[in-house]
Each structure stands twice: as structure tokens, then as C-alpha cells.
Enzyme design. Structure first.
Site, PDB file in Angstrom:
ATOM      1  N   TYR A  67      43.401  34.487  37.364  1.00 27.63           N
ATOM      2  CA  TYR A  67      43.238  36.244  38.154  1.00 27.63           C
ATOM      3  C   TYR A  67      41.783  36.429  38.541  1.00 27.63           C
ATOM      4  O   TYR A  67      40.851  36.111  39.508  1.00 27.63           O
ATOM      5  CB  TYR A  67      43.685  36.798  37.332  1.00 27.63           C
ATOM      6  CG  TYR A  67      43.673  38.287  38.205  1.00 27.63           C
ATOM      7  CD1 TYR A  67      43.601  38.690  39.279  1.00 27.63           C
ATOM      8  CD2 TYR A  67      43.044  39.275  37.176  1.00 27.63           C
ATOM      9  CE1 TYR A  67      43.459  40.041  39.708  1.00 27.63           C
ATOM     10  CE2 TYR A  67      42.165  40.482  37.466  1.00 27.63           C
ATOM     11  CZ  TYR A  67      42.185  41.357  38.828  1.00 27.63           C
ATOM     12  OH  TYR A  67      41.668  41.965  38.845  1.00 27.63           O
ATOM     13  N   LYS A  88      39.622  36.117  41.450  1.00 24.33           N
ATOM     14  CA  LYS A  88      37.970  37.770  42.094  1.00 24.33           C
ATOM     15  C   LYS A  88      36.516  37.581  42.064  1.00 24.33           C
ATOM     16  O   LYS A  88      36.484  38.095  42.729  1.00 24.33           O
ATOM     17  CB  LYS A  88      38.584  38.702  41.132  1.00 24.33           C
ATOM     18  CG  LYS A  88      39.858  39.610  41.037  1.00 24.33           C
ATOM     19  CD  LYS A  88      40.294  40.344  42.987  1.00 24.33           C
ATOM     20  CE  LYS A  88      39.552  41.413  42.546  1.00 24.33           C
ATOM     21  NZ  LYS A  88      39.679  42.119  43.932  1.00 24.33           N
ATOM     22  N   THR A  94      36.792  43.789  39.768  1.00 24.90           N
ATOM     23  CA  THR A  94      37.397  44.037  38.468  1.00 24.90           C
ATOM     24  C   THR A  94      36.400  43.689  37.039  1.00 24.90           C
ATOM     25  O   THR A  94      35.511  42.348  37.699  1.00 24.90           O
ATOM     26  CB  THR A  94      38.453  43.016  38.016  1.00 24.90           C
ATOM     27  OG1 THR A  94      39.091  43.852  36.960  1.00 24.90           O
ATOM     28  CG2 THR A  94      37.989  41.908  38.719  1.00 24.90           C
ATOM     29  N   ASP A  95      36.720  44.265  36.135  1.00 27.28           N
ATOM     30  CA  ASP A  95      35.679  43.900  35.315  1.00 27.28           C
ATOM     31  C   ASP A  95      36.141  42.584  34.660  1.00 27.28           C
ATOM     32  O   ASP A  95      35.006  41.770  34.058  1.00 27.28           O
ATOM     33  CB  ASP A  95      34.954  44.599  33.892  1.00 27.28           C
ATOM     34  CG  ASP A  95      36.830  45.479  33.774  1.00 27.28           C
ATOM     35  OD1 ASP A  95      37.543  44.861  33.989  1.00 27.28           O
ATOM     36  OD2 ASP A  95      36.875  46.252  32.404  1.00 27.28           O
ATOM     37  N   GLU A  96      37.400  42.115  34.963  1.00 30.88           N
ATOM     38  CA  GLU A  96      37.686  41.050  33.980  1.00 30.88           C
ATOM     39  C   GLU A  96      36.623  39.835  35.150  1.00 30.88           C
ATOM     40  O   GLU A  96      37.119  38.850  34.108  1.00 30.88           O
ATOM     41  CB  GLU A  96      38.695  41.011  34.697  1.00 30.88           C
ATOM     42  CG  GLU A  96      39.682  41.604  33.859  1.00 30.88           C
ATOM     43  CD  GLU A  96      41.165  40.926  33.881  1.00 30.88           C
ATOM     44  OE1 GLU A  96      41.692  40.182  33.406  1.00 30.88           O
ATOM     45  OE2 GLU A  96      42.643  42.678  33.799  1.00 30.88           O
TER      46      GLU A  96
END
Length: 328
Positions: A151, A155, A126-128
Site C-alpha cells: 500500500y 502511494k 499518507t505519512d506511511e
């Protein structure tokens, strides 16, 4: 005939990928692994579940014995790893399950895949993991990782493990990092389904802070097309960002959905912001476009129109899963 393991195959993106792949390659064999947590729904893949080249395995990716047995039973040409805990609010309430699934589970899969000499392992991230952007600039594949929630930290940890398996063992891992997905079969806790389902019931729609948080919106089918290319053409050891080039504030997304449904803005209710809420994400997807030939096919307007129509047409599907909400 290729045999692919798809983890998290009953979740939102995983199930869309299974349907996409089997429609395009009906002779391939798909083994679908899913723990069937609250976010996994077997109905998502009902259209293909009875096919002879589809196998469902109910299990947890962090269960080393089960994963070893599965790799002993099957000869996988590729692993597409979607399985993850992904709800930011839940990660704030209970970070431990995110570390167990996203970090330890990923390592378990990587190790068994490496031992089995799998030809390609695509780790879907994810870009997060990049953290938050200010008003300018974009995330590129070389942007330093700076996660701000349990979260995204979990990741980022799984991304680094995937990278380490390439650097240490030469295992053919490809990492993809996508922007916010939307489309059919997304759990009602996420922003777009929350807006749609609450608006359909004329309920208030909670929006964090001032609603000015910006996300880049990617239709799930465009994401599936990019993942398929990452399996077939992606270079081992590389990272590919996948974005829809559709930046919108959360408030703009809410208002677009309300307008599509003919509902008033008076349904909007601003609520206190959550801790560590990233202000802006924006993906530079030039690398995957240039190197793998991928381009998104959905405009925000078309994709959102179709998504709203899908939820309006499938009330029995989403009525069974309304408890959590994520106002990304």
C-alpha cells in the site's frame, strides 16, 4: 463559482471533504467521482446528493476513456484526489490492485488534468510513504521515502508521479501527506471503527503484536480544512505534512475507546503482528501551519468522544460493512 473534481468522494475522507466544502461554499459546484468499491458508500453524501451543484460520476480513475470524457464535459478549476486503495492488510493479500489504482489511476488523472489546464491538483497522500520512525524524531517534508508495505509503496509511486508532473510539465500539483485519520463515515475495517463497533457488540478486539505501535491521530474535519487550504494557498510543487499532534499507541487508543463506552479491557485480544508493520509514525506539521495558517481544532479526547458517539448513533450505517479489519 468554482468547479472542483473530488475523486474517491464516497469514501471516508473524500465524503467528509465534500460535505465540508459544500457547507462552507454552497454556491460551488462539486463533481464527485467514485468507483463504489466496498469502501465507497453513497449514503455518506446523502445530505448534498440532490443539490443542483452536485454531480456524481460512477467510475474508475484508471479508466482513461471515462476520465478523458469527464474532463471534456467539465471545466475544473481544481482536482482534489483522494481516490486510492488504502487498506494495508488487503495490499499484502493482493498488491496488484493497489498498483493499478494508486499508481496508474493517479497518472491517468494527472495527464487529463494537465491537458485540460486545471488550475490546481492536490494529491492526497499518507505519512506511511516515509516508512517507520524509531522512538525519536518526526517526519518532515524532506524525510526520504521508505515505504514498507505494498500500500505505502503504491502511494509513494503516485507521489513521485505527481512530483514529476510538476517538475517536467510545470503542472500545478500540491502533495499532502497526512497522519492517521478518524471520524464519521470511516469503514469498519479500520482501527478506530473496529474498536468501537466490536465493543458495542461486546466482541473481542484484536490488537496486532504488543499494541505498542504509535500513530499520530488526526480528526478528519481538521484534515479537510488543511486540504481546502492546500487548494487555495498551496504552492505548486510543494509537499505539506498534515498531523494532529496526537501520538498514541494502538493500545492506548483501544483503551480510550473502551473507557468512553464503559467497556472492560478484558475485551482486548493480542494477535500475531502483520508483516512489515511500521512501529511509529509522527508528523511534523510546522510547514503547513507556518505557510498556510492551518491549525488542528480537535484534541484527541474531544474528537474521539464525538466519533464514538457517531458510531453508537448510526448502527445501520456500519452494520452493512463489517468484513475486513485493520488493526493499524
Amino acid at each position: 463559482m468554482a468547479t472542483w473534481l473530488v475523486t474517491g468522494a464516497m469514501g471516508f475522507i473524500g465524503s467528509n471533504f465534500v460535505l465540508y466544502r459544500m457547507k462552507r461554499h454552497p454556491s460551488d459546484r462539486i463533481v464527485a467521482l467514485d468507483a463504489l468499491t466496498y469502501a465507497g458508500n453513497p449514503e455518506n453524501v446523502a445530505a448534498v446528493s440532490s443539490l443542483p451543484n452536485f454531480r456524481f460520476v460512477h467510475g474508475d480513475i484508471s479508466d482513461r476513456g471515462l476520465i478523458a470524457e469527464l474532463f471534456a464535459e467539465e471545466r475544473f478549476d481544481a482536482v482534489v484526489h483522494f481516490a486510492a486503495e488504502s487498506h494495508v492488510d488487503r495490499s499484502i493479500a493482493d498488491p496488484q490492485i493497489f498498483v493499478r489504482t494508486n499508481v496508474l489511476g493517479t497518472q491517468c488523472l494527472l495527464e487529463e488534468a494537465r491537458r485540460s489546464c486545471v488550475g490546481k491538483f492536490v494529491h492526497v497522500s499518507t505519512d506511511e510513504v516515509y516508512g517507520s520512525l524509531d522512538s525519536g524524531g518526526y517526519f518532515t517534508e524532506t524525510t526520504p521515502l521508505a515505504p514498507n508495505s505494498p500500500y505505502s509503496a503504491s502511494k509513494a509511486g503516485s507521489d513521485l508521479l505527481a512530483r514529476a508532473y510538476y517538475e517536467t510539465f510545470g503542472f500545478p500539483v500540491v502533495i499532502t501527506r497526512c497522519s492517521n485519520n478518524y471520524g464519521p463515515y470511516q469503514h469498519p475495517e479500520k482501527l478506530v471503527p473496529t474498536i468501537i463497533t466490536r465493543a458495542l457488540r461486546d466482541e473481542t478486539i484484536p490488537v496486532y503484536g504488543d499494541g505498542g505501535n504509535v500513530r499520530d491521530w488526526l480528526h478528519v474535519e481538521d484534515h479537510c480544512a488543511a486540504i481546502e487550504l492546500a487548494v487555495s494557498l498551496g504552492k505548486p510543487g510543494e509537499v505539506y505534512n498534515i498531523g494532529g499532534n496526537n501520538e498514541r499507541t494502538n493500545l492506548e487508543v483501544v483503551r480510550a475507546v473502551l473507557a468512553e463506552l464503559g467497556k472492560p479491557d478484558s475485551l482486548i485480544r493480542f494477535v500475531p503482528d502483520r508483516p512489515g508493520h511500521d512501529r511509529r509514525y509522527a508528523i511534523d506539521a510546522a510547514k503547513i501551519m507556518r505557510e498556510l495558517g492551518w491549525t488542528p481544532g480537535y484534541t484527541f479526547e474531544l474528537g474521539m468522544k464525538q466519533t464514538v458517539a457517531w458510531y453508537a448513533d448510526h448502527p445501520l450505517w456500519w452494520n452493512s460493512g463489517l468484513p475486513g479489519e485493520d488493526r493499524t
